[in-house]
Design an enzyme around this catalytic site. Structure first.
Site, mmCIF file in Angstrom:
data_model
loop_
_atom_site.group_PDB
_atom_site.id
_atom_site.type_symbol
_atom_site.label_atom_id
_atom_site.label_comp_id
_atom_site.label_asym_id
_atom_site.label_seq_id
_atom_site.Cartn_x
_atom_site.Cartn_y
_atom_site.Cartn_z
ATOM 1 N N GLU A 1 74.122 24.776 75.913
ATOM 2 C CA GLU A 1 74.644 25.083 77.256
ATOM 3 C C GLU A 1 73.834 26.140 77.982
ATOM 4 O O GLU A 1 73.939 26.292 79.197
ATOM 5 C CB GLU A 1 76.109 25.505 77.168
ATOM 6 C CG GLU A 1 77.020 24.305 77.177
ATOM 7 C CD GLU A 1 78.471 24.668 77.397
ATOM 8 O OE1 GLU A 1 78.772 25.419 78.338
ATOM 9 O OE2 GLU A 1 79.289 24.205 76.598
ATOM 10 N N SER B 1 86.946 24.164 80.388
ATOM 11 C CA SER B 1 85.794 23.737 79.581
ATOM 12 C C SER B 1 85.445 22.265 79.629
ATOM 13 O O SER B 1 85.139 21.647 78.605
ATOM 14 C CB SER B 1 86.001 24.131 78.112
ATOM 15 O OG SER B 1 85.784 25.463 77.977
ATOM 16 N N SER B 2 85.459 21.700 80.825
ATOM 17 C CA SER B 2 85.026 20.304 80.926
ATOM 18 C C SER B 2 83.541 20.190 80.585
ATOM 19 O O SER B 2 83.109 19.207 79.972
ATOM 20 C CB SER B 2 85.293 19.766 82.330
ATOM 21 O OG SER B 2 84.606 20.535 83.289
ATOM 22 N N HIS C 1 86.688 36.856 77.173
ATOM 23 C CA HIS C 1 85.399 37.564 77.255
ATOM 24 C C HIS C 1 85.149 38.437 76.019
ATOM 25 O O HIS C 1 84.495 39.473 76.104
ATOM 26 C CB HIS C 1 85.311 38.385 78.544
ATOM 27 C CG HIS C 1 85.200 37.506 79.765
ATOM 28 N ND1 HIS C 1 84.002 37.049 80.248
ATOM 29 C CD2 HIS C 1 86.162 36.977 80.557
ATOM 30 C CE1 HIS C 1 84.232 36.272 81.312
ATOM 31 N NE2 HIS C 1 85.535 36.216 81.516
ATOM 32 N N ASP D 1 84.275 36.649 73.037
ATOM 33 C CA ASP D 1 83.450 35.859 72.100
ATOM 34 C C ASP D 1 81.994 36.306 72.073
ATOM 35 O O ASP D 1 81.399 36.451 71.010
ATOM 36 C CB ASP D 1 83.593 34.339 72.337
ATOM 37 C CG ASP D 1 83.233 33.852 73.721
ATOM 38 O OD1 ASP D 1 82.997 34.691 74.627
ATOM 39 O OD2 ASP D 1 83.196 32.613 73.920
ATOM 40 N N ASP E 1 84.367 27.959 73.342
ATOM 41 C CA ASP E 1 84.681 26.633 73.897
ATOM 42 C C ASP E 1 84.188 25.524 72.980
ATOM 43 O O ASP E 1 84.868 24.519 72.767
ATOM 44 C CB ASP E 1 84.041 26.472 75.285
ATOM 45 C CG ASP E 1 84.434 27.589 76.219
ATOM 46 O OD1 ASP E 1 85.426 28.283 75.921
ATOM 47 O OD2 ASP E 1 83.750 27.783 77.238
ATOM 48 N N GLY F 1 88.209 25.874 84.704
ATOM 49 C CA GLY F 1 88.147 26.860 83.628
ATOM 50 C C GLY F 1 88.744 26.371 82.325
ATOM 51 O O GLY F 1 89.179 27.182 81.504
HETATM 52 C C1 GLA Z 1 83.734 30.881 79.412
HETATM 53 C C2 GLA Z 1 82.687 30.932 78.305
HETATM 54 C C3 GLA Z 1 83.344 31.316 76.971
HETATM 55 C C4 GLA Z 1 84.105 32.623 77.115
HETATM 56 C C5 GLA Z 1 85.065 32.541 78.308
HETATM 57 C C6 GLA Z 1 85.753 33.848 78.588
HETATM 58 O O1 GLA Z 1 84.639 29.870 79.163
HETATM 59 O O2 GLA Z 1 82.070 29.680 78.168
HETATM 60 O O3 GLA Z 1 82.359 31.414 75.972
HETATM 61 O O4 GLA Z 1 83.226 33.686 77.229
HETATM 62 O O5 GLA Z 1 84.412 32.124 79.486
HETATM 63 O O6 GLA Z 1 86.595 34.202 77.549
#
Ligand code: GLA
Length: 467
Positions: free
Chosen positions: A209, A175-176, A77, A79, A220, A173
């Site tokens: 997105e 990033s699919s 959290h 980015d 991601d 969690g």
């Molecule tokens: C998700 C968001 C990322 C980042 C993370 C937490 O994956 O897509 O951009 O903020 O949560 O680090």
């Protein structure tokens, strides 16, 4: 074009497999570059996808593109606060097989029967499919392309292959969804002969997105594009003249990154996520009274926390801030009365940025115990300050820490379920894989999935085939 009801033509399928076999050596070399020792397992998956493509769309040339999922080693959290992150790309990825169409339409099928085929035209306002539909990530990429790319975009016939275990686990969690967005963007750019810089492409995918309503950052998309074998990626999320500072960091040779999927996925993540973004923006708005030039929490990194803390309220609401003339910008699903825990959220971001920089230093110097301590501290802050942990993740982190050779473990990704990541000495890997799911089952009654992160290369075209 439902694959489940497709009438398989075995002659067609044989022809595609034959083509794949003919250039077996080339293909294996390419797959080895991407997947290392996992190349052999991938062969069947690629062949099945090529066969299915021919059965759906007929014979002809087809390009295969891929984009990986990711695990974040540290920097959660941060980015969207222009801070620091250090993810690695998984060897689990989304494949897109595609060949261009003459019109501007995208026809997309999926190897999995649960994901029905979809068709839409590439244009500046693409009608979303119902909430939760898999194609919305593809639609987001196509819409963003129509809005931002001045050249001619080609539609295509596409087939997605992303079923775990070789595909990216969904709702975990890792990033699919970003992998799907990125693979779409890579294909659209390829057919349009558009060659954006990685930074431009990552920004493009992140904006794409937003089509589904999450105000995430760029981590991601960046790692999906810039991943490297056996390396993590340090990324400074503050743009400077449209570019970003990145550095690939070798993963410690004697250690492995193990990812454990809790199987828990909370439904309200999007709203909770956006509420955290709101808390950070509230922190910036309030700190600006003292430091008028700041735009993101990153800007106060050099100040001591004792200076910042009294300037931030424990709690406030969007409505209170608005009444005081502070605008938090566009944030879907954050109600005016949502409680914003501003001080604790800012404390997390402020301290997490420092931990990422310290982790980079520890990795460069081979100080693995120190790296482990930082991972544990990052977890504690995510749980206590940012409040994104859940009981199942706590069980997993605790179970991991009991295993000999595990130097650190933390939740990874957005939170509210999903995965933990653990750094484990290679001699402890077997015990970890055996014991952690066992403890998890005893304490939560749930099944955990454990896999190794074999850090892989970023997205791109795998090759061109004839089916
Ligand atoms: C998700 C968001 C990322 C980042 C993370 C937490 O994956 O897509 O951009 O903020 O949560 O680090």
């Amino acid at each position: 074009m439902d694959l489940s009801s497709h009438q398989w033509n075995t002659d067609d399928a044989d022809a595609a497999s034959a083509d794949f076999r003919r250039s077996e050596m080339n293909n294996l070399t390419k797959l080895f570059e991407i997947y290392g020792d996992g190349a052999v397992d991938q062969r069947g998956r690629y062949t099945a996808a090529l066969d299915a493509f021919r059965a759906l769309y007929g014979p002809g040339p087809v390009q295969i593109f891929r984009a990986p999922g990711r695990v974040n080693l540290i920097g959660e959290h941060t980015d969207y606060n222009h801070g620091y992150v250090m993810p690695a790309a998984l060897d689990k990825d989304v494949l897109l097989l595609a060949h261009p169409r003459r019109d501007g339409e995208i026809h997309l099928a999926n190897m999995e029967a649960d994901f029905p085929s979809q068709a839409f035209r590439i244009e500046a306002n693409i009608e979303p499919a119902p909430n939760g539909d898999w194609s919305n990530y593809a639609r987001g990429a196509a819409q963003e392309a129509a809005r931002t790319f001045a050249g001619l975009l080609h539609g295509f016939d596409g087939l997605v292959s992303s079923a775990p275990p070789l595909g990216v686990p969904r709702g975990a969690g890792v990033s699919s969804s970003s992998a799907l967005t990125v693979v779409m963007a890579v294909a659209l750019a390829h057919f349009a002969e558009w060659n954006p810089s990685p930074a431009r492409m990552a920004q493009f995918c992140s904006d794409a997105e937003w089509y589904v309503g999450t105000r995430g950052g760029i981590m991601d998309q960046f790692i999906a594009l810039l991943g490297q074998r056996d390396h993590a990626l340090f990324l400074d999320c503050r743009p400077v003249d449209g570019d970003f500072r990145t550095e690939t960091i070798p993963l410690p040779e004697e250690y492995r990154l193990l990812v454990v999927n809790s199987g828990v996925h909370h439904s309200n993540v999007r709203n909770e996520f956006n509420a955290r973004v709101a808390s950070c923006r509230a922190g910036v708005a309030l700190l600006r009274r003292e430091f008028p030039a700041i735009t993101h929490l990153r800007d106060v990194e050099s100040f001591g926390w004792t200076l910042l803390e009294p300037l931030l309220p424990e709690e406030t609401t969007v409505a209170t801030l608005r009444a005081d003339g502070h605008d938090l910008g566009d944030l879907p699903n954050v109600a005016a009365n949502t409680l914003l825990r501003v001080r604790a959220c800012c404390r997390h971001v402020w301290s997490e940025n420092r931990r990422v920089l310290a982790a980079v230093k520890a990795m460069r110097m081979g100080q693995i115990e120190q790296l482990g301590i930082l991972l544990n501290e990052a977890h504690a802050s995510a749980r206590d300050n940012y409040r994104i942990s859940v009981p199942e993740l706590e069980i997993l982190v605790e179970a991991a820490s009991e295993i000999a050779g595990c130097v650190g473990a933390r939740l990874t990704g957005a939170g509210w379920g999903g995965c933990i990541v653990a750094l484990v000495h290679k001699d402890g890997v077997n015990e970890f894989q055996r014991r952690v799911p066992q403890i998890y089952r005893e304490k939560s009654g749930r099944q955990a999935g454990v896999f190794l992160c074999q850090a892989s290369p970023g997205a791109g075209m795998v090759g061109e085939f004839t089916v």
